[in-house]
Scaffold this motif. Structure first.
Motif, mmCIF file in Angstrom:
data_model
loop_
_atom_site.group_PDB
_atom_site.id
_atom_site.type_symbol
_atom_site.label_atom_id
_atom_site.label_comp_id
_atom_site.label_asym_id
_atom_site.label_seq_id
_atom_site.Cartn_x
_atom_site.Cartn_y
_atom_site.Cartn_z
ATOM 1 N N UNK A 11 -0.928 13.544 -10.611
ATOM 2 C CA UNK A 11 0.264 13.164 -9.845
ATOM 3 C C UNK A 11 0.439 11.647 -9.917
ATOM 4 N N UNK A 12 1.668 11.156 -9.870
ATOM 5 C CA UNK A 12 1.868 9.705 -9.934
ATOM 6 C C UNK A 12 1.074 8.947 -8.864
ATOM 7 N N UNK A 13 1.035 9.494 -7.656
ATOM 8 C CA UNK A 13 0.309 8.813 -6.571
ATOM 9 C C UNK A 13 -1.181 8.705 -6.909
ATOM 10 N N UNK A 14 -1.776 9.810 -7.341
ATOM 11 C CA UNK A 14 -3.190 9.811 -7.699
ATOM 12 C C UNK A 14 -3.446 8.929 -8.915
ATOM 13 N N UNK A 15 -2.548 8.973 -9.882
ATOM 14 C CA UNK A 15 -2.705 8.159 -11.083
ATOM 15 C C UNK A 15 -2.681 6.667 -10.749
ATOM 16 N N UNK A 16 -1.817 6.285 -9.810
ATOM 17 C CA UNK A 16 -1.758 4.874 -9.401
ATOM 18 C C UNK A 16 -3.093 4.446 -8.807
ATOM 19 N N UNK A 17 -3.651 5.282 -7.962
ATOM 20 C CA UNK A 17 -4.949 4.966 -7.354
ATOM 21 C C UNK A 17 -6.015 4.834 -8.431
ATOM 22 N N UNK A 18 -6.081 5.815 -9.314
ATOM 23 C CA UNK A 18 -7.120 5.813 -10.350
ATOM 24 C C UNK A 18 -6.956 4.632 -11.305
ATOM 25 N N UNK A 19 -5.727 4.360 -11.738
ATOM 26 C CA UNK A 19 -5.487 3.236 -12.655
ATOM 27 C C UNK A 19 -5.855 1.898 -12.006
ATOM 28 N N UNK A 20 -5.467 1.727 -10.753
ATOM 29 C CA UNK A 20 -5.772 0.475 -10.047
ATOM 30 C C UNK A 20 -7.275 0.302 -9.895
ATOM 31 N N UNK A 21 -7.969 1.374 -9.518
ATOM 32 C CA UNK A 21 -9.419 1.298 -9.349
ATOM 33 C C UNK A 21 -10.140 1.097 -10.682
ATOM 34 N N UNK A 22 -9.647 1.735 -11.744
ATOM 35 C CA UNK A 22 -10.280 1.535 -13.052
ATOM 36 C C UNK A 22 -10.138 0.093 -13.524
ATOM 37 N N UNK A 60 -0.881 -2.473 -6.446
ATOM 38 C CA UNK A 60 -0.773 -2.932 -5.056
ATOM 39 C C UNK A 60 0.687 -2.989 -4.632
ATOM 40 N N UNK A 61 1.544 -3.526 -5.478
ATOM 41 C CA UNK A 61 2.979 -3.596 -5.158
ATOM 42 C C UNK A 61 3.556 -2.192 -4.996
ATOM 43 N N UNK A 62 3.145 -1.266 -5.853
ATOM 44 C CA UNK A 62 3.637 0.110 -5.759
ATOM 45 C C UNK A 62 3.213 0.748 -4.440
ATOM 46 N N UNK A 63 1.974 0.506 -4.008
ATOM 47 C CA UNK A 63 1.544 1.020 -2.705
ATOM 48 C C UNK A 63 2.372 0.423 -1.586
ATOM 49 N N UNK A 64 2.664 -0.862 -1.712
ATOM 50 C CA UNK A 64 3.424 -1.554 -0.679
ATOM 51 C C UNK A 64 4.865 -1.037 -0.621
ATOM 52 N N UNK A 65 5.482 -0.808 -1.781
ATOM 53 C CA UNK A 65 6.865 -0.349 -1.831
ATOM 54 C C UNK A 65 7.015 1.156 -1.626
ATOM 55 N N UNK A 66 5.979 1.916 -1.895
ATOM 56 C CA UNK A 66 6.032 3.356 -1.707
ATOM 57 C C UNK A 66 5.950 4.125 -3.006
ATOM 58 N N UNK A 67 5.717 5.423 -2.877
ATOM 59 C CA UNK A 67 5.509 6.299 -4.025
ATOM 60 C C UNK A 67 6.734 6.479 -4.907
ATOM 61 N N UNK A 68 7.901 6.133 -4.419
ATOM 62 C CA UNK A 68 9.105 6.341 -5.235
ATOM 63 C C UNK A 68 9.097 5.497 -6.508
ATOM 64 N N UNK A 69 8.236 4.503 -6.555
ATOM 65 C CA UNK A 69 8.120 3.662 -7.750
ATOM 66 C C UNK A 69 6.927 4.059 -8.617
#
Length: 165
Positions: A11-22, A60-69
């Motif tokens: 999912x985009x939300x999970x992918x953002x977390x994983x990519x940021x952490x990697x 980080x910006x995507x988390x701040x702006x929300x999942x729509x991005x």
């Protein structure tokens, strides 16, 4: 059940977390090798850190702006990680001797011309060479590992985009 798990992992939300952490992990490892392992980075090593910092910033910006991005983040992540993989390939190629590195990074400073210009070049040139492998694991240098990790991250972001349609 398997399809649900795959959809969640990609999912985009999970992918953002994983990519940021990697990317954070890659940068943490680079700094650990530098400050605790005593391996001074060359110019090309510093260049390879930039895409990972960009992915962290975008995450980080995507988390701040929300999942729509999230999809936009993943598109940028694919591109940024491909750039990172390209930098890793270039650096590994310089280390293996089949590609040329930037001037002053591979010990290929031109000693022709004005002596004061040569001295100025030597004073600003770092002593860490890009064409030497200071550390490797199973025969792959840090630049090679960055290329592999960046390619995996890019593929993961691309798959997340494809699955989340």
């Amino acid at each position: 059940m398997m399809r649900l798990a795959a959809a969640h992992i990609f999912s985009p939300h999970q992918a953002i977390i994983i990519m940021t952490l990697m990317s954070a992990g890659v940068l943490a490892a680079a700094y650990w090798f530098e400050y605790f392992g005593g391996l001074q980075p060359c110019t090309m090593c510093y260049w390879q850190r930039i895409p990972h910092a960009v992915v962290i910033g975008i995450g980080v910006v995507t988390f701040w702006l929300g999942d729509r991005y999230g999809r936009g983040f993943l598109i940028l992540a694919v591109l940024v990680m491909l750039i990172s993989a390209g930098l890793g390939f270039w650096h590994a190629g310089v280390e293996l001797g089949f590609l040329t590195g930037p001037q002053g990074c591979s010990g290929n400073i031109s000693f022709s011309g004005d002596t004061s210009a040569i001295l100025d070049t030597l004073l600003v040139t770092k002593s860490v060479r890009c064409d030497e492998v200071p550390w490797s694991f199973i025969g792959v240098s840090m630049a090679g590992w960055n290329m592999i990790i960046s390619l995996v991250m890019s593929a993961y972001a691309w798959l997340s985009l494809a699955i989340s349609r």
